[in-house]
Design an enzyme around this catalytic site. Structure first.
Site, short mmCIF file in Angstrom:
data_model
loop_
_atom_site.label_atom_id
_atom_site.label_comp_id
_atom_site.label_asym_id
_atom_site.label_seq_id
_atom_site.Cartn_x
_atom_site.Cartn_y
_atom_site.Cartn_z
N ARG A 183 43.67 43.13 17.30
CA ARG A 183 44.00 42.23 16.18
C ARG A 183 45.09 42.82 15.28
O ARG A 183 45.12 42.54 14.08
CB ARG A 183 42.77 41.88 15.35
CG ARG A 183 41.58 41.42 16.16
CD ARG A 183 41.91 40.25 17.04
NE ARG A 183 40.77 39.88 17.89
CZ ARG A 183 40.86 39.01 18.88
NH1 ARG A 183 42.01 38.43 19.18
NH2 ARG A 183 39.81 38.70 19.59
N GLU A 312 28.93 42.35 20.94
CA GLU A 312 30.09 42.03 21.78
C GLU A 312 30.34 43.07 22.87
O GLU A 312 31.47 43.51 23.07
CB GLU A 312 31.34 41.86 20.91
CG GLU A 312 31.24 40.70 19.93
CD GLU A 312 32.53 40.40 19.19
OE1 GLU A 312 33.37 41.31 19.03
OE2 GLU A 312 32.70 39.23 18.77
N ARG A 345 27.57 48.71 11.62
CA ARG A 345 28.03 47.33 11.42
C ARG A 345 26.93 46.30 11.65
O ARG A 345 26.10 46.43 12.56
CB ARG A 345 29.24 47.03 12.32
CG ARG A 345 30.42 47.86 11.88
CD ARG A 345 31.63 47.62 12.72
NE ARG A 345 32.47 46.54 12.25
CZ ARG A 345 32.84 45.50 12.99
NH1 ARG A 345 32.39 45.35 14.22
NH2 ARG A 345 33.66 44.60 12.51
N ASP A 385 33.14 35.03 10.95
CA ASP A 385 34.07 36.05 11.42
C ASP A 385 35.44 35.87 10.78
O ASP A 385 36.36 35.37 11.42
CB ASP A 385 34.20 35.96 12.95
CG ASP A 385 34.89 37.18 13.53
OD1 ASP A 385 35.10 38.14 12.79
OD2 ASP A 385 35.22 37.16 14.73
N GLU A 413 43.82 38.15 11.33
CA GLU A 413 43.39 37.68 12.65
C GLU A 413 43.30 36.16 12.71
O GLU A 413 43.79 35.54 13.66
CB GLU A 413 42.04 38.31 13.01
CG GLU A 413 41.48 37.81 14.33
CD GLU A 413 40.14 38.42 14.71
OE1 GLU A 413 39.66 39.32 13.99
OE2 GLU A 413 39.58 37.99 15.74
C1 GCV Z 1 37.07 44.67 16.90
C2 GCV Z 1 35.90 39.57 16.29
C3 GCV Z 1 37.27 39.97 16.74
C4 GCV Z 1 37.22 41.23 17.60
C5 GCV Z 1 36.57 42.33 16.76
C6 GCV Z 1 35.19 41.86 16.35
C7 GCV Z 1 34.51 42.87 15.46
O1 GCV Z 1 35.12 39.16 17.37
O2 GCV Z 1 37.87 38.92 17.44
O3 GCV Z 1 38.52 41.58 17.95
O4 GCV Z 1 36.48 43.53 17.47
O5 GCV Z 1 35.29 40.65 15.63
O6 GCV Z 1 34.69 42.76 14.25
O7 GCV Z 1 33.84 43.75 15.96
#
Ligand code: GCV
Length: 678
Positions: A183, A312, A345, A385, A413
């Site tokens: 990003r 993720e 996180r 997000d 982003e």
């Molecule tokens: C770093 C979103 C973004 C991802 C990011 C994620 C996060 O999904 O698209 O690029 O990953 O958030 O904050 O962990």
């Protein structure tokens, strides 16, 4: 006449934006210049690393702004004394012990006065880091051309940990260019891990200065995604990498910034091939303790770790049937004896589990009290997000026994990448001042704040020059969460473009309209995620119905307790009731909380559908206005920066038109109702 022409030529010298707002230019007002020059460049400080860096920066600024060359410090005559109270007699004479103590560990007092028959300015603090913060504050006064004759300022930050988070992907072999930034829109990563520790790129020093100017005291240097799709970030804590980390920490140290890294929860397995990463396993606990001890032996002021776990694709403790708190605590316990922190996180969701916005709260709120004192839950500002508009996450203030870190995204982003001006200061200011649970604002609930950085190896650091305003605003709000974003914008404009009133006014006005303009031509009324999956930039409403909830009858997502996912019920009053009610819900969030028929009437008398149409057109009009207003600055800003911004603003208009066509066209097709627009 000749002088005026020379001054103009000087002001309009071509600039590439590399200096950010740390531009030290000759003061045009002669009287003021003389006032500054009376201090020569006498900056007296004991020889300690942070004070050396402070003195160097102040001398650099004074020499350039006052027009005097740097002179040797003799310690007599008018001078600026910087340090702790006992470091110099003028400091002790002008500032009391109590005044310094009142500003806390990182605050400062700056005061002008007389000592032994000479005019002096002192910057006093309880720590060298406090002096450094005061130094950048004084420099700003000089840049703004303010009198220092009667200076009397004191400041202290209410938020103890202020961090930049880089989402840069380390690559062992990176020498010159090539490592990506997740990003990131301002070029490649400027951490050339392959060159370290033998060569330190000069940009790293300027990066450390930037962080200090933002008055941050921590930085995470790598992406929270550390292993997926071949990423190598997990390697940063291997023994091989340690000398590189040592080198980076050494660059940061004189600027009062502690080094943090993102780690993978499976590090024991990835790094040393342990059979498990189960936090309850004594061998795993030992591994983390030994790893922490190894790092701290080399970097005694190491800050700690940031962890994205069970999110993720990044692994976490759930695999072993352990909670997030159990996962965080095993790492926190290893860091605790060394004074380190873990930021864990809260960005977790599982598509199979229903509405994702409800999930951080349902996962973490029950764990309140389970996290150790040096673990902090790092929560994004909103539950989704980083959308252009979201309500504030319900987790803030909901866990009184758990430390919390607010995560904001400086990199754009979902707000236009490096292509659109979108000044986020007003959004962040609203977030910090919002109280999801009875009177407890986000600013008062957090002990740390993190900003996902927008810098890269682009010459001007941020790609779009005006995006530097977001970098600046993050630093300002991290230091003073209540500071009005309008003041921050105007100040940034002046520091960046000089003191031409017209320029300051136009730049400030563009910045202040830009968030709403972007919201208007992308997704007004709280509709989120209209961008294409993956790029998060191109309009793609067709494939995002899950998020905007549009169908033939209406639009929006029902998150009420009565008939929807129940997210509104996670707030304390009065917000629970307001968000639950279609009529009381703030209209900018209506479609985030409610699925309404297209004919639903808004307070201005328009139907929701008409509002969508009208706002998209209005957003495009605002973007066109930015171009027109910017054009009026031709000749008042150096050509290089003028053209850079002009080209981007023109591109923004084209893209805003695309958005307008795509979204209005989509809803026209879906609803079967055409806009009543000319
Ligand atoms: C770093 C979103 C973004 C991802 C990011 C994620 C996060 O999904 O698209 O690029 O990953 O958030 O904050 O962990």
């Amino acid at each position: 006449m000749l002088f005026a022409a020379l001054t103009l030529a000087l002001v309009l010298r071509s600039e590439d934006g590399y200096e950010l707002w740390l531009r030290y230019r000759l003061e045009a007002n002669q009287a003021r210049r003389a006032e500054y020059a009376s201090f020569g460049c006498m900056v007296i400080a004991p020889a300690r690393p942070v004070l050396n860096a402070s003195r160097e920066e102040l001398v650099r600024a004074l020499a350039a702004i006052s027009g005097t060359g740097p002179r040797a410090s003799t310690g007599v005559g008018s001078a600026i004394y910087i340090g702790l109270r006992n470091d110099a007699a003028p400091i002790a004479a002008l500032v009391t012990r109590e005044e310094i103590a009142q500003q806390g560990p990182e605050g400062f007092v700056i005061r002008a006065g007389e000592h032994a028959g000479h005019r002096v300015i002192v910057i006093a603090a309880a720590s060298d880091a406090g002096v450094l913060h005061g130094t950048f504050r004084l420099i700003r006064e000089l840049q703004l051309g303010r009198s220092v004759a009667a200076l009397n300022l004191s400041e202290s930050p209410p938020i103890g940990r202020r961090m930049a988070n880089h989402w840069d992907n380390p690559v062992r072999t990176q020498h010159v260019t090539g490592a990506s930034i997740e990003r990131g829109y301002a070029g490649d990563s400027f951490f050339k891990w392959g060159e370290l520790p033998d060569r330190i790129d000069p940009r790293l020093h300027d990066w450390a200065r930037l962080l200090a100017a933002m008055r941050l005291n921590g930085v995470v240097v790598n992406n929270v995604n550390t292993a997926k799709r071949g990423l190598e970030g997990w390697r940063l804590i291997t023994t091989d990498y340690l000398p590189k980390l040592v080198a980076v920490a050494a660059v940061l140290r004189p600027y009062g910034v502690r080094l943090f890294v993102s780690v993978n929860f499976f590090s024991p397995v990835l790094v040393d091939e342990l059979p498990t990463a189960d936090p309850a396993d004594p061998a795993v606990q030992r591994w983390w303790r030994q790893k922490a001890a190894e790092i701290y032996a080399a970097i005694p002021d190491f800050g700690g770790f940031l962890v994205k776990a069970d999110s993720e694709g990044e692994p976490g403790p759930l695999k072993y049937g352990r909670t997030h708190a159990e996962g965080a605590n095993v790492i926190a316990a290893a860091l605790a004896p060394h004074g380190g922190e873990v930021h864990w996180r809260a960005f977790v969701y599982d598509r199979a589990n229903g509405d994702r916005v409800t999930q951080a709260y349902t996962t973490f709120a029950p764990l309140d009290g389970d996290f150790t004192a040096n673990a902090s839950l790092q929560i994004k500002n909103g539950p989704l997000d980083f959308q252009v508009r979201e309500p504030v996450s319900t987790l803030f203030g909901a866990m009184s026994k758990t430390r919390q870190t607010l995560e904001l995204q400086i990199t754009q982003e979902y707000t236009g990448h490096d292509k659109h001006v979108c000044y986020l200061g007003p959004m962040w200011h609203e977030v910090l001042g919002f109280a999801p649970h009875q009177g407890r604002t986000v600013a008062s609930a957090i002990s740390a704040i993190a900003g996902v950085m927008n810098t890269g190896d682009a010459r001007n650091w941020t790609g779009h020059l005006l995006a530097q305003a977001n970098t600046y605003a993050f630093g300002e709000l991290a230091w003073t969460p209540t500071r009005p974003p309008e003041d921050i914008a105007a100040e940034w404009a002046q520091l960046t473009f000089g003191r031409d009133r017209r320029v300051i006014d136009v730049v400030t006005a563009i910045l202040l309209q830009s968030w709403h303009a972007y919201e208007d031509y992308t997704g007004p009324l709280g509709i989120g995620f209209l961008t294409r999956r993956g790029d998060h930039f191109t309009p793609d409403p067709e494939n995002r119905a899950e998020y905007h909830g549009g169908d033939v009858h209406g639009v929006g997502v029902d998150r009420t307790v009565a008939t929807g996912s129940g997210y509104a019920g996670q707030y304390g009053e009065p917000w629970r009731a307001r968000y639950e009610s279609r009529t009381q819900c703030p209209e900018e969030l209506l479609l985030f909380f409610h699925h309404v028929p297209y004919s639903h009437r808004l307070k201005n008398g328009r139907s929701v559908l008409d509002e969508i149409y009208v706002r998209h057109v209005a957003g495009v009009e605002s973007a066109r206005g930015f171009v027109r207003d910017w054009e009026t600055l031709r000749g008042r800003i150096d050509d290089e920066r003028f053209e850079h911004v002009r080209i981007r603003l023109a591109e923004q208009v084209r893209h805003a038109e695309d958005w307008c066509r795509a979204v209005n066209g989509y809803f026209e097709k879906l609803s079967g109702v055409s806009p009543l627009l000319p």
